[in-house]
Design an enzyme around this catalytic site. Structure first.
Site: not given
Ligand code: NAD
Ligand code: TYD
Length: 370
Positions: A134-136, A160, A164
């Site tokens: 993630t960019d975070e 989080y 990461k």
């Molecule tokens: P998500 O929470 O929707 O899915 C995570 C999945 O991992 C779930 O299916 C969960 O059951 C599985 N999981 C959790 N712990 C586990 C374990 N110990 N063993 C096996 N499986 C396990 O997450 P996402 O949004 O799909 O993110 C996927 C990846 O992308 C993550 O690594 C996250 O850090 C990264 N990422 C997400 C975003 C975003 O905007 N969602 C952005 C940048 C990077």
């Molecule tokens: P989120 O979807 O939780 O992603 P991330 O924290 O990883 O960026 O949140 C996106 C943005 O939206 C973040 O600035 C927090 C804000 N947010 C709200 O304002 N209300 C909400 O209910 C949630 C879940 C997030």
């Protein structure tokens, strides 16, 4: 023919990736390993499981014997590692789960790959470990700071992002120390189908359809760089297909927007859909749009997230110039596709809103309203 192990493939991005890969790479074998935490849903992969297009393994990435067996039995040559605890708000409540899966889990998976792929100091040919991050990890930006590049120092601010960052450092160390053919992508906020409704965009859609408050943290002026999930899947596919082992790529959507703008756009899209489709009012009677009232009437400013990062932004130059990657969806087209997906896939999101989901949401309301 590739043999992929996709961890976290029942989650949001992993699930989209598995669908994408199966569509685009007919001959490949895909093994999905997922612990099915609250965020993992078998329903996301139901059609592919039923068609025996993929093999689904319910298990944990910290389980070394299971990983060893999967590498051996399936002769895995490609790992695409999505599995993680992924929600910042939950990491503030329970950091331990994040360290266990994101840090220890990644190290356990790296060790299993190392054991399977390196024999007598030599790496098997054509293997790749791709770590999805993630960019975070880069921390937060001020309004006029340049966007994150691959050279930006890590400065994670939440449990989080710290977990990461720990995982990213481990992958980098396995490249440096053992020569592991690994790649990393650090991606901005994704949105699209199969997104668990605890994150901003699906939460706003689902709450609006139920006529519930739309919680906006703090002043709502925080900035994220939004990427449609299918574009992220294409970026990972391009990284896996290129001779770039050892490299990190930042992936963004060229779409920086303040949160309140995202929330308002979603409200406008819902209002427009209800205005043009009379059946929606009968299906979602609690939605204000069913009574001709604008959804933005539900917007509620609530207490801010502790340590809330103000701005994320990605400099996508490296992946654009090296691999030719550009996102195909704009925010306008991507949000419209997302709203339409939630309107037509009500059974999916209803199936994930179980008791544990309701407990989480009500605990959030307690936190934000007090
Ligand atoms: P998500 O929470 O929707 O899915 C995570 C999945 O991992 C779930 O299916 C969960 O059951 C599985 N999981 C959790 N712990 C586990 C374990 N110990 N063993 C096996 N499986 C396990 O997450 P996402 O949004 O799909 O993110 C996927 C990846 O992308 C993550 O690594 C996250 O850090 C990264 N990422 C997400 C975003 C975003 O905007 N969602 C952005 C940048 C990077
Ligand atoms: P989120 O979807 O939780 O992603 P991330 O924290 O990883 O960026 O949140 C996106 C943005 O939206 C973040 O600035 C927090 C804000 N947010 C709200 O304002 N209300 C909400 O209910 C949630 C879940 C997030």
């Amino acid at each position: 023919m590739r043999k992929l192990l996709v961890t976290g493939g029942a989650g949001f991005i992993g699930g989209n990736f598995v669908h994408h890969w199966c569509r685009e790479h007919d001959a490949d074998r895909v093994i999905v390993l997922d612990a099915l935490t609250y965020a993992g849903n078998r329903a996301t992969l139901a059609t592919l499981i039923a068609e025996q297009r993929i093999e689904f393994v319910h298990g944990d990435i910290t389980d070394t014997p299971l990983l060893d067996r999967l590498f051996r039995e399936h002769a895995i040559d490609t790992v695409v590692h999505f599995a993680a605890e992924s929600h910042v708000d939950r990491s503030i409540v329970d950091p331990g789960a994040f360290v266990r899966t994101n840090v220890v889990g990644t190290q356990t998976l790296l060790d299993a790959a190392l054991k399977a792929w390196r024999v007598d100091g030599l790496w098997r040919e054509n293997v790749r470990f791709h770590h999805v991050s993630t960019d975070e990890v880069y921390g937060t930006l001020a309004p006029n700071d340049p966007p994150f590049s691959e050279a930006t120092p890590f400065a994670p601010n939440s449990p989080y992002s710290a977990s990461k960052a720990g995982a990213d450092h481990l992958v980098r160390a396995y490249v440096h120390t053992y020569g592991m053919p690994a790649t990393i992508s650090n991606c901005s906020n994704n949105y699209g189908p199969y997104h668990f409704p605890e994150k901003l965009i699906p939460l706003i859609i689902v709450n609006a359809l139920h006529g519930r408050p739309l919680p906006v943290y703090g002043d709502g002026r925080q900035i994220r760089d939004w990427l449609f999930v299918e574009d992220h899947c294409i970026a990972i596919e391009q990284i896996l297909s290129a001779d770039v082992a050892g490299q990190t790529f930042n992936v963004g959507g060229r779409a920086e927007h303040v949160n309140i703008d995202i929330v308002r756009r979603l409200c406008e899209l819902l209002d427009a859909r209800f205005a043009s489709d009379a059946t929606l009012a009968a299906r979602f009677v609690e939605c204000p749009a069913a009574r001709g009232i604008a959804c933005d009437s539900l917007i509620t400013y609530v207490k801010d997230r502790p340590g809330h990062d103000r701005r994320y932004a990605i400099d996508p130059t490296l992946i654009a110039t090296t691999l030719g990657f550009e996102p195909r969806e704009t925010l306008t087209t991507g949000l419209a596709r997302t709203v339409d997906w939630y309107l037509t896939n009500e059974p999916w999101w209803r199936s994930v809103m179980d008791g544990s989901y309701r407990d989480w949401i009500s605990s959030q309301y307690q936190r934000t309203l007090t």
